[in-house]
Design an enzyme around this catalytic site. Structure first.
Site, PDB file in Angstrom:
ATOM      1  N   ASP A 108       0.873  -1.170   0.000  1.00  7.25           N
ATOM      2  CA  ASP A 108       0.000   0.000   0.000  1.00  7.25           C
ATOM      3  C   ASP A 108       0.921   1.234   0.000  1.00  7.25           C
ATOM      4  OD1 ASP A 108      -2.107   1.751   0.576  1.00  7.25           O
ATOM      5  OD2 ASP A 108      -3.080   0.370   1.926  1.00  7.25           O
ATOM      6  N   PHE A 157     -11.359  -0.093  -0.548  1.00  8.18           N
ATOM      7  CA  PHE A 157     -11.167  -0.892   0.659  1.00  8.18           C
ATOM      8  C   PHE A 157     -11.368  -2.363   0.322  1.00  8.18           C
ATOM      9  CE2 PHE A 157     -10.576  -0.040   5.187  1.00  8.18           C
ATOM     10  CZ  PHE A 157     -10.403  -1.377   5.563  1.00  8.18           C
TER      11      PHE A 157
END
Ligand code: PRP
Length: 187
Positions: A108, A157
């Site tokens: 990420d 998400f």
């Protein structure tokens, strides 16, 4: 947290199906088998998110290899990565002179793998690479890219196949996008 309508009801849509993941993991396993033939690589699973990917990837490796495990903390309870990565469980074996592949579920910000590669690099491995199933390059805050990766994913998400929200959803066999109302306060 427990939704009485069922786990799958929290998923807005399936981003990567079981079949897509399986095919990609097979490809990655073949590439690693080819690149590390005769090198007996040490694959290091970063607990806990990487567990399903690690288990499936190892089964696709067709030559000798070994496994080890580490646990680190980067995200605590929230949704943002902290600058400091804490080692909660270190590996059991020395990596000196070994060909090491760190196996992660997602890159990420890159913070976790940036810290880990620096740390493991000081332990004199023969080589050190990263295999990561998902890559979210939009979120990167440091200069690092996985050597082997499965899919580039949008900044949504994502949960399932090891990825969690508040420790749930890791057991979904696919990767899905979570409904926003699950993680935001809707009155
Ligand atoms: C996730 C993932 C990576 C890290 C990636 O772990 O498994 O370790 O976050 O984020 P970064 O690139 O921004 O550092 P998490 O801390 O959620 O733990 P988990 O594996 O137990 O789910």
């Amino acid at each position: 947290m427990i939704n009485k309508m069922g786990l799958e009801n929290d998923i807005q849509y399936v981003l990567l199906s079981e079949e897509q993941i399986k095919a990609k993991v097979r490809e990655l396993g073949a590439a690693i088998s080819r690149d590390y033939a005769g090198k007996n690589p040490l694959l290091v699973c970063i607990l806990r998110g990487a567990v399903p990917f690690f288990a499936d990837l190892c089964k696709e490796i067709t030559d000798y290899m070994e496994m080890d495990f580490m646990a680190v903390s980067s995200y605590e309870d929230g949704m943002t990565s902290h600058g400091i990565v804490r080692i909660k469980k270190d590996m059991d074996k020395s990596i000196e002179g070994r060909h090491v592949i760190i196996v992660e579920d997602i890159m990420d910000s890159g913070n976790t793998l940036n810290h880990l590669t620096r740390l493991l690099g000081t332990r004199n491995p023969a080589s050190l690479k990263i295999a990561c199933l998902l890559d979210k390059p939009e979120r990167r805050t440091c200069e690092i890219t996985p050597d082997y990766f499965g899919f580039i994913v949008p900044d949504e998400f994502v949960v399932g196949y090891g990825l969690d929200y508040a420790e749930a959803y890791r057991n979904l066999p696919y990767i899905g996008v979570l409904k926003p109302e699950v993680y935001t306060d809707v009155k």
